[in-house]
Design a protein around this motif. Structure first.
Motif, PDB file in Angstrom:
ATOM      1  N   ALA A  62     -33.196-110.113  55.696  1.00  9.97           N
ATOM      2  CA  ALA A  62     -33.130-108.806  55.032  1.00  9.97           C
ATOM      3  C   ALA A  62     -32.086-107.915  55.672  1.00  9.97           C
ATOM      4  CB  ALA A  62     -34.490-108.140  55.077  1.00  9.97           C
ATOM      5  N   ARG A  63     -31.789-108.076  56.947  1.00 13.46           N
ATOM      6  CA  ARG A  63     -30.925-107.109  57.607  1.00 13.46           C
ATOM      7  C   ARG A  63     -29.672-107.781  58.161  1.00 13.46           C
ATOM      8  NH1 ARG A  63     -32.369-103.131  55.408  1.00 13.46           N
ATOM      9  NH2 ARG A  63     -34.035-101.757  56.064  1.00 13.46           N
ATOM     10  N   GLU A  64     -29.196-108.842  57.516  1.00 11.87           N
ATOM     11  CA  GLU A  64     -28.014-109.503  58.065  1.00 11.87           C
ATOM     12  C   GLU A  64     -26.782-108.666  57.767  1.00 11.87           C
ATOM     13  OE1 GLU A  64     -27.907-113.114  56.016  1.00 11.87           O
ATOM     14  OE2 GLU A  64     -27.854-112.181  54.068  1.00 11.87           O
ATOM     15  N   LYS A  65     -25.636-109.129  58.337  1.00 13.59           N
ATOM     16  CA  LYS A  65     -24.424-108.319  58.253  1.00 13.59           C
ATOM     17  C   LYS A  65     -23.924-108.168  56.825  1.00 13.59           C
ATOM     18  CE  LYS A  65     -21.522-110.001  61.225  1.00 13.59           C
ATOM     19  NZ  LYS A  65     -20.360-110.237  62.107  1.00 13.59           N
ATOM     20  N   SER A  66     -23.957-109.269  56.043  1.00 14.05           N
ATOM     21  CA  SER A  66     -23.386-109.159  54.705  1.00 14.05           C
ATOM     22  C   SER A  66     -24.240-108.254  53.825  1.00 14.05           C
ATOM     23  CB  SER A  66     -23.250-110.537  54.063  1.00 14.05           C
ATOM     24  OG  SER A  66     -24.518-111.022  53.699  1.00 14.05           O
ATOM     25  N   TRP A  67     -25.554-108.172  54.122  1.00 17.33           N
ATOM     26  CA  TRP A  67     -26.414-107.264  53.359  1.00 17.33           C
ATOM     27  C   TRP A  67     -25.987-105.818  53.561  1.00 17.33           C
ATOM     28  CZ3 TRP A  67     -29.982-103.367  54.177  1.00 17.33           C
ATOM     29  CH2 TRP A  67     -30.942-103.183  53.182  1.00 17.33           C
ATOM     30  N   LYS A  68     -25.720-105.457  54.846  1.00 21.53           N
ATOM     31  CA  LYS A  68     -25.326-104.075  55.127  1.00 21.53           C
ATOM     32  C   LYS A  68     -23.962-103.778  54.520  1.00 21.53           C
ATOM     33  CE  LYS A  68     -27.705-103.605  59.474  1.00 21.53           C
ATOM     34  NZ  LYS A  68     -27.497-103.827  60.893  1.00 21.53           N
ATOM     35  N   LEU A  69     -23.021-104.746  54.644  1.00 18.52           N
ATOM     36  CA  LEU A  69     -21.683-104.540  54.094  1.00 18.52           C
ATOM     37  C   LEU A  69     -21.750-104.338  52.595  1.00 18.52           C
ATOM     38  CD1 LEU A  69     -18.566-104.776  54.481  1.00 18.52           C
ATOM     39  CD2 LEU A  69     -18.813-107.169  53.956  1.00 18.52           C
ATOM     40  N   LEU A  70     -22.564-105.193  51.919  1.00 17.34           N
ATOM     41  CA  LEU A  70     -22.658-105.111  50.460  1.00 17.34           C
ATOM     42  C   LEU A  70     -23.260-103.778  50.042  1.00 17.34           C
ATOM     43  CD1 LEU A  70     -21.897-106.969  48.229  1.00 17.34           C
ATOM     44  CD2 LEU A  70     -24.190-107.887  48.221  1.00 17.34           C
ATOM     45  N   LEU A  71     -24.297-103.330  50.782  1.00 13.29           N
ATOM     46  CA  LEU A  71     -24.931-102.060  50.410  1.00 13.29           C
ATOM     47  C   LEU A  71     -23.950-100.901  50.562  1.00 13.29           C
ATOM     48  CD1 LEU A  71     -27.676-101.142  49.457  1.00 13.29           C
ATOM     49  CD2 LEU A  71     -28.196-100.489  51.785  1.00 13.29           C
ATOM     50  N   GLY A  72     -23.188-100.894  51.691  1.00 14.72           N
ATOM     51  CA  GLY A  72     -22.220 -99.825  51.893  1.00 14.72           C
ATOM     52  C   GLY A  72     -21.149 -99.805  50.807  1.00 14.72           C
ATOM     53  N   LEU A  73     -20.622-101.004  50.467  1.00 12.90           N
ATOM     54  CA  LEU A  73     -19.597-101.084  49.426  1.00 12.90           C
ATOM     55  C   LEU A  73     -20.133-100.612  48.093  1.00 12.90           C
ATOM     56  CD1 LEU A  73     -17.863-104.482  50.159  1.00 12.90           C
ATOM     57  CD2 LEU A  73     -16.854-102.239  50.300  1.00 12.90           C
ATOM     58  N   ARG A  74     -21.397-100.986  47.785  1.00  6.17           N
ATOM     59  CA  ARG A  74     -21.947-100.599  46.489  1.00  6.17           C
ATOM     60  C   ARG A  74     -22.134 -99.086  46.405  1.00  6.17           C
ATOM     61  NH1 ARG A  74     -23.235-104.891  43.388  1.00  6.17           N
ATOM     62  NH2 ARG A  74     -24.236-106.634  44.398  1.00  6.17           N
ATOM     63  N   ILE A  75     -22.526 -98.463  47.521  1.00  2.41           N
ATOM     64  CA  ILE A  75     -22.717 -97.004  47.480  1.00  2.41           C
ATOM     65  C   ILE A  75     -21.384 -96.317  47.226  1.00  2.41           C
ATOM     66  CG2 ILE A  75     -23.304 -95.012  48.897  1.00  2.41           C
ATOM     67  CD1 ILE A  75     -25.536 -96.583  50.082  1.00  2.41           C
ATOM     68  N   PHE A  76     -20.318 -96.782  47.892  1.00  7.37           N
ATOM     69  CA  PHE A  76     -19.009 -96.177  47.684  1.00  7.37           C
ATOM     70  C   PHE A  76     -18.517 -96.396  46.259  1.00  7.37           C
ATOM     71  CE2 PHE A  76     -17.927 -94.069  51.312  1.00  7.37           C
ATOM     72  CZ  PHE A  76     -18.130 -94.808  52.452  1.00  7.37           C
ATOM     73  N   ALA A  77     -18.721 -97.622  45.730  1.00  6.71           N
ATOM     74  CA  ALA A  77     -18.255 -97.907  44.366  1.00  6.71           C
ATOM     75  C   ALA A  77     -19.025 -97.070  43.355  1.00  6.71           C
ATOM     76  CB  ALA A  77     -18.415 -99.390  44.062  1.00  6.71           C
ATOM     77  N   PHE A  78     -20.343 -96.899  43.586  1.00  2.70           N
ATOM     78  CA  PHE A  78     -21.142 -96.074  42.682  1.00  2.70           C
ATOM     79  C   PHE A  78     -20.624 -94.647  42.661  1.00  2.70           C
ATOM     80  CE2 PHE A  78     -24.543 -94.182  40.560  1.00  2.70           C
ATOM     81  CZ  PHE A  78     -25.102 -93.181  41.322  1.00  2.70           C
ATOM     82  N   MET A  79     -20.337 -94.097  43.879  1.00  3.37           N
ATOM     83  CA  MET A  79     -19.874 -92.706  43.924  1.00  3.37           C
ATOM     84  C   MET A  79     -18.507 -92.574  43.270  1.00  3.37           C
ATOM     85  SD  MET A  79     -21.227 -91.170  47.516  1.00  3.37           S
ATOM     86  CE  MET A  79     -19.995 -92.016  48.473  1.00  3.37           C
TER      87      MET A  79
END
Lengths: 186, 164
Positions: A2-19
């Motif tokens: 649940a907390r691996e590196k690609s999960w955090k990277l993907l979540l950060g990228l998705r938040i920026f793309a959404f904004m």
């Protein structure tokens, strides 16, 4: 998982793309400028007419707003799905559908951003061969807001491409792991 | 046996996409018409609009890429990278098609609010050829979306279907 590196990277990228895509859609949807121009002069009395430049006048901008709203909604949906999916094992079908949806939405974002970009280029430079006048010298604020929305949409587009690549690589890594697991079991 | 038919299916799809992109490119490049209008004569070419130039360049890139991938051997490790490259090519195709469509729509109907008159009444053959090129571009786009899903399937399969 649940907390691996690609999960955090993907979540950060998705938040920026959404904004980014939401900002592009909102700025373009609120784009409007009214100007009163002197059209003719009868004697000494000038006749004024007020012209409005709205985003609905160009179908390319309407498509731009709709496409960016759809992409930002997709990103919001994926963020919610990622935060509330904390199960230890990941199903292959989930990863596959996320990868395919990300790819399709990346192409949608590219279509919307480029249609509006070429429409704005036509408004900024005009076209001598077709005798189309440029409109940016009279509606400067309208053009400025439009180019701001375009920049935000292109940032969102690049982020969507990176998100699609990361989703595909997560799918490939997971399928490689399960392939190694089945071949070591047999 | 199944693997051979799958490989042939992929090759046929890519050949069809290459053909469609090449057709769109050629039809757009050869569209040219000269019309005499009052005292002056104007010539309509695809280089008049920036969007049509971008359409030609994008379809040329996609055709060259498809042609090169046709010769990729089956066992090479590059097939995983081809998935991402297919995605980039699909994005290029959608962006060029939507840009050319936006400009062609103004050419056909004009834009009353900006005072832009439609030009299709004066150069009808040019308009028809541009429409044909756009249709070929749309066919290339649909084939490329199918190719994208197919190359993803061929890289991740068969372990995906057995594990679920």
């Amino acid at each position: 998982m649940a907390r691996e590196k690609s999960w955090k990277l993907l979540l950060g990228l998705r938040i920026f793309a959404f904004m980014a895509t939401l900002a592009a859609a909102i700025v373009m949807a609120l784009n409007k400028e009214t100007k009163t121009l002197v059209v003719a002069t009868i004697g000494t009395i000038p006749i004024k007419a007020s012209l409005t430049a709205k985003f609905q006048h160009a179908p390319a901008f309407v498509f731009f707003v709709i496409a960016n709203v759809m992409v930002s909604f997709h990103n919001l949906f994926m963020i919610v799905l990622q935060i509330f999916n904390r199960k230890p094992e990941i199903k292959c079908f989930n990863l596959l559908s996320v990868a395919i949806l990300d790819m399709l939405n990346a192409t949608l974002a590219s279509a919307g951003a480029n249609a509006a970009a070429f429409m704005a280029e036509l408004g900024k430079n005009g076209n001598k061969h077709a005798k189309w006048n440029k409109i940016c010298d009279q509606f400067a604020i309208y053009c400025d807001h439009g180019s701001g929305a375009l920049i935000a949409a292109f940032i969102g587009l690049i982020l969507m491409l990176i998100i699609a690549a990361v989703s595909i690589s997560r799918l490939l890594i997971h399928s490689n792991k399960s392939a190694a697991a089945t071949s070591s079991n047999t | 046996m199944v693997k051979l038919t799958k490989r042939i299916g992929g090759l046929v799809l890519r050949l069809a996409a290459f053909g469609a992109a090449l057709a769109a490119l050629i039809v757009m490049v050869t569209s040219r018409e000269r019309a005499s209008f009052l005292a002056l004569s104007l010539e309509a070419r695809y280089t008049d609009m920036a969007a049509f130039k971008y359409f030609v360049i994008a379809n040329a890139v996609v055709s060259v890429y498809s042609f090169l991938v046709l010769f990729l051997p089956e066992k090479s490790l590059l097939w995983k990278f081809i998935v991402v490259l297919d995605l980039v090519m699909t994005m290029l195709l959608t962006s060029s098609l939507s840009a050319a469509l936006a400009v062609a729509l103004i050419g056909k109907k004009g834009n009353a609010n900006a005072g832009w008159l439609p030009i299709c009444g004066q150069v009808p053959k040019f308009c028809d050829q541009v429409t044909g090129a756009l249709i070929a571009g749309f066919v290339a786009l649909v084939l490329y979306v199918l190719l994208l899903l197919y190359s993803l399937h061929s890289v991740v399969d068969p372990f995906l279907l057995q594990k679920s």
